[in-house]
Design an enzyme around this catalytic site. Structure first.
Site, short mmCIF file in Angstrom:
data_model
loop_
_atom_site.label_atom_id
_atom_site.label_comp_id
_atom_site.label_asym_id
_atom_site.label_seq_id
_atom_site.Cartn_x
_atom_site.Cartn_y
_atom_site.Cartn_z
N GLY A 93 11.06 12.27 -6.51
CA GLY A 93 9.97 12.95 -7.19
C GLY A 93 9.97 14.45 -7.09
N GLY B 98 12.04 16.53 -8.70
CA GLY B 98 12.45 17.18 -9.94
C GLY B 98 13.94 17.34 -10.11
N GLU C 100 -12.80 6.54 14.20
CA GLU C 100 -12.49 7.72 13.40
C GLU C 100 -13.10 8.98 14.01
OE1 GLU C 100 -10.28 7.45 11.29
OE2 GLU C 100 -10.26 5.26 11.15
N HIS D 245 -10.68 10.29 16.59
CA HIS D 245 -9.60 11.07 15.98
C HIS D 245 -10.07 12.48 15.61
CE1 HIS D 245 -6.55 8.02 15.82
NE2 HIS D 245 -7.28 7.19 15.08
#
Length: 689
Positions: free
Chosen positions: A208, A210, A428, A431
């Site tokens: 991806g 290019g 979460e 974290h």
């Protein structure tokens, strides 16, 4: 060949139909009485048979029926009947002159009718072979053309011509191939100087980035024919097809020279030879050998340049990369922040953007995105806008698309118990709080407990700038950040869950890489352990080489455990000392479900306090006011930066103008001096005369 089959089948079918008509309808029809033998025998004995025509055991002729009418008849003499008795009766009737008897030899079939079954079988075989070849070659090629190249020729008049102006974010890569374009436009300049343009250019980079698009731009910029083929199109089920297609490809290219041959995913045919467990001949190796010969066999002035793309250069055959073949490698990596902004501008064309959409901010929030990711991002933003029945793409919609591309689809409809919501919130929050407290981790961009993809929730951290190296301290703190969820579960809920399984896998992988690949262990020193090379067709674990003893392997495990345990202890310390922050963020997640960077920062610092009885409608206005102030400050800062850039640009323009004026002045002085010298020379010549 296909037209031939269509015409031949038509004539054959017409011939069969005409023959059928002639055989069945060409003769006049006549009413015939079919008599069984007993009836025929009685008629013969009673003198009612006037004519008899014998053909083997069948009898045809004329007889008088029960109505005293003469009619044609046909009968068959069974084998059980005595031929001698029938002969005596017929002889007797002949002697009485009441019966006319004639005979004919057994009927013979015309030779062309006898050949019809054989011809029909041959036609069936040809049709079967034609269908078989069509299926084996994908239905797109003609019979016996399986050895022809499948390369597609792209010319200038086919579709839109792509040039370097259409390629954004690859400035260095474009500069690398500019001389290639110049060679295709002006080959004589290089040939006269004895220079040799690279015969092969290998585009290397992640998917991806290019590589293919850049190659199309090279062909479009040079204005030459462009052959494209995939590495998997060479080898198929027939032996020798791959080498034959390589030869045919180069023959076509020589007819269209100067031209470019682009082989996408060349690792499908260019893998290292001699790999695998079998000792037999490999058709792929034969194809590779032919490709090597063709690449190093054509002349310098034929104008054929090979461009290939791969994301696995480590498995390519060394002979393919030597000078004279793919002797130049162009690294096409993920774009930096400037390149991402240029690519965003390209993919934003044709999309109505709201005034609040800032492409510079989006470029900062998409580190590591490839051009394909950015194109997908803008497309997702447009789809989300259409889903909301809005006319313009807003900034918040693009940010939502970023989250969707990174983490997956949001699953708000999933029913989650309150116990699991609390577990996810503290996981979460662990974290996020640890990431905020550490100094070498990326800033928190978003925290959510809404399931996305396969995750029950996630904490997204994004770097403020592009990074190309990672230090030991950053890797250690990254391990601490990953352990934040597991430690928070244990400290608050006094239990652990399977939600940290992916975190633990990444922790183990980072710690092992620090010891075995990067030499970051104080005990083992600056050494690497294990051979990174392995056979390309076999499993990595099956063929990985352990170039160290069992004692060293035990020490490696100890060092890995040491890194993880030290990080775990630091995580426990940070969360224990900041337990109030952990509870605040977890409660905010339970109420709001999603916190962006601004909301997380304000709640963590206490700028906004969320009470136990506060509802979402009470919290959201406060967040919106603070966010508006921050966005205004960011806009003012960006305006100041743009102003400084404009000043620098003006200075550059003035310097260039001054340099140009100085060059013009120097040039005029030189011309004046030359004119004076010419006048002096003319004066001296007149004196001599």
């Amino acid at each position: 060949m296909r037209k031939f089959f269509r015409g031949a089948s038509f004539y054959i079918l017409a011939f069969i139909i005409i023959l059928f008509i002639v055989q069945n309808f060409g003769r006049p029809t006549q009413e015939i009485d079919e008599l069984d033998f007993s009836e025929f025998y009685r008629a013969l004995v009673n003198d009612r048979v006037t004519e008899a025509h014998l053909v083997e055991r069948s009898v045809e002729g004329i007889w008088v029926n029960n109505n005293n009418e003469e009619m044609s008849y046909r009968s068959f003499v069974p084998e059980v009947f005595s031929e001698e008795r029938l002969t005596l009766i017929i002889e007797e009737k002949i002697d009485q002159e009441g019966l006319r008897v004639s005979a004919a030899p057994p009927p013979t079939t015309p030779w062309f009718i006898e050949l019809l079954p054989s011809i029909f079988m041959v036609l069936i075989f040809i049709v079967f072979w034609f269908v078989f070849m069509q299926q084996s070659q994908g239905g797109g090629n003609r019979v016996m053309s399986f050895g022809k190249s499948k390369a597609k020729l792209h010319k200038d008049d086919e579709g839109k011509r792509i040039t370097f102006d259409d390629v954004a974010g690859l400035d260095e890569e474009k500069a690398e191939v500019e001389e290639l374009v110049d060679f295709l436009k002006n080959p004589k300049k290089y040939i006269e100087l004895g220079a040799r343009i690279p015969k092969g250019i290998l585009m290397i980079g992640p998917p991806g980035t290019g590589k293919t698009y850049l190659t199309k731009a090279v062909a479009g910029e040079a204005g030459v024919p462009f052959f494209s083929i995939s590495g998997s199109d060479f080898v198929e089920m027939f032996v020798g097809v791959g080498a034959s297609r390589v030869r045919d490809l180069f023959e076509q290219a020589k007819k269209s020279a100067p031209c470019i041959i682009f082989i996408d995913e060349i690792d499908a045919v260019g893998r290292k030879r001699g790999a695998g467990l079998g000792g037999g001949h490999d058709e792929r190796e034969q194809t590779l050998n032919q490709l090597l010969v063709e690449m190093d066999g054509f002349g310098i002035n034929e104008g054929i340049i090979i461009v290939a793309a791969t994301n696995r250069p480590d498995i390519l055959d060394p002979a393919l990369l030597r000078p004279g073949r793919f002797d130049r490698q162009v690294m096409v990596g993920a774009p930096d922040i400037k390149g991402r902004e240029q690519i965003l501008q390209v993919h934003a064309k044709g999309k109505p953007l709201d005034e609040d959409v800032n492409l510079k901010v989006l470029a900062r929030r998409t580190p590591g995105f490839t051009p394909a990711d950015i194109e997908n991002l803008m497309n997702e933003a447009a789809l989300l806008t259409a889903r909301k029945n809005e006319k313009k793409i807003k900034m918040e919609t693009v940010e939502e698309a970023i989250t969707k591309v990174i983490a997956g689809l949001e699953k708000k409809s999933r029913v989650i118990s309150e116990k699991e919501r609390k577990l996810t919130a503290y996981h979460e929050a662990g974290h996020a709080v640890v990431a905020k407290l550490l100094t070498h981790t990326d800033p928190v961009h978003q925290v959510t407990i809404i399931p996305r993809g396969r995750a029950g929730g996630f904490t997204m951290t994004l770097p403020t700038e592009d990074k190309y190296y990672v230090t030991k301290t950053e890797m250690q703190e990254h391990i601490v950040h990953l352990l934040g969820g597991r430690v928070a579960e244990k400290l608050v809920l006094h239990d652990i869950s399977t939600g940290a399984s992916n975190d633990l896998q990444r922790v183990s992988s980072i710690a092992r890489a620090m010891v075995t690949q990067y030499g970051m262990s104080d005990k083992l020193g600056s050494m690497t352990f294990g051979d990174g090379d392995s056979e390309v067709f076999l499993g990595r674990d099956f063929t990985s080489k352990h170039n160290y003893s069992e004692e060293v392997a035990a020490e490696i495990d100890q060092e890995i455990r040491k890194f993880v345990e030290e990080a775990y202890m630091l995580t426990e310390k940070l969360l224990t000392e900041n337990m109030d922050k952990l509870h605040v963020i977890a409660q905010a997640l339970l109420k709001l479900e999603t916190l962006d960077a601004d909301a997380f920062e304000m709640i963590f610092t206490g700028e906004i306090v969320i009470g136990k009885d506060d509802q979402l409608e009470d919290i959201q206005p406060k967040l919106n006011v603070v966010k508006a102030k921050k966005r205004a400050a960011e806009a003012a800062e960006e305006a100041e930066v743009a102003k400084e850039d404009a000043k620098k640009q003006d200075v550059k323009v003035s310097l260039k103008k001054q340099e140009k004026e100085e060059l013009i002045e120097v040039s005029s002085d030189k011309e004046e001096e030359k004119d004076n010298q010419d006048d002096q020379d003319n004066e001296e010549n007149r004196k001599e005369e």
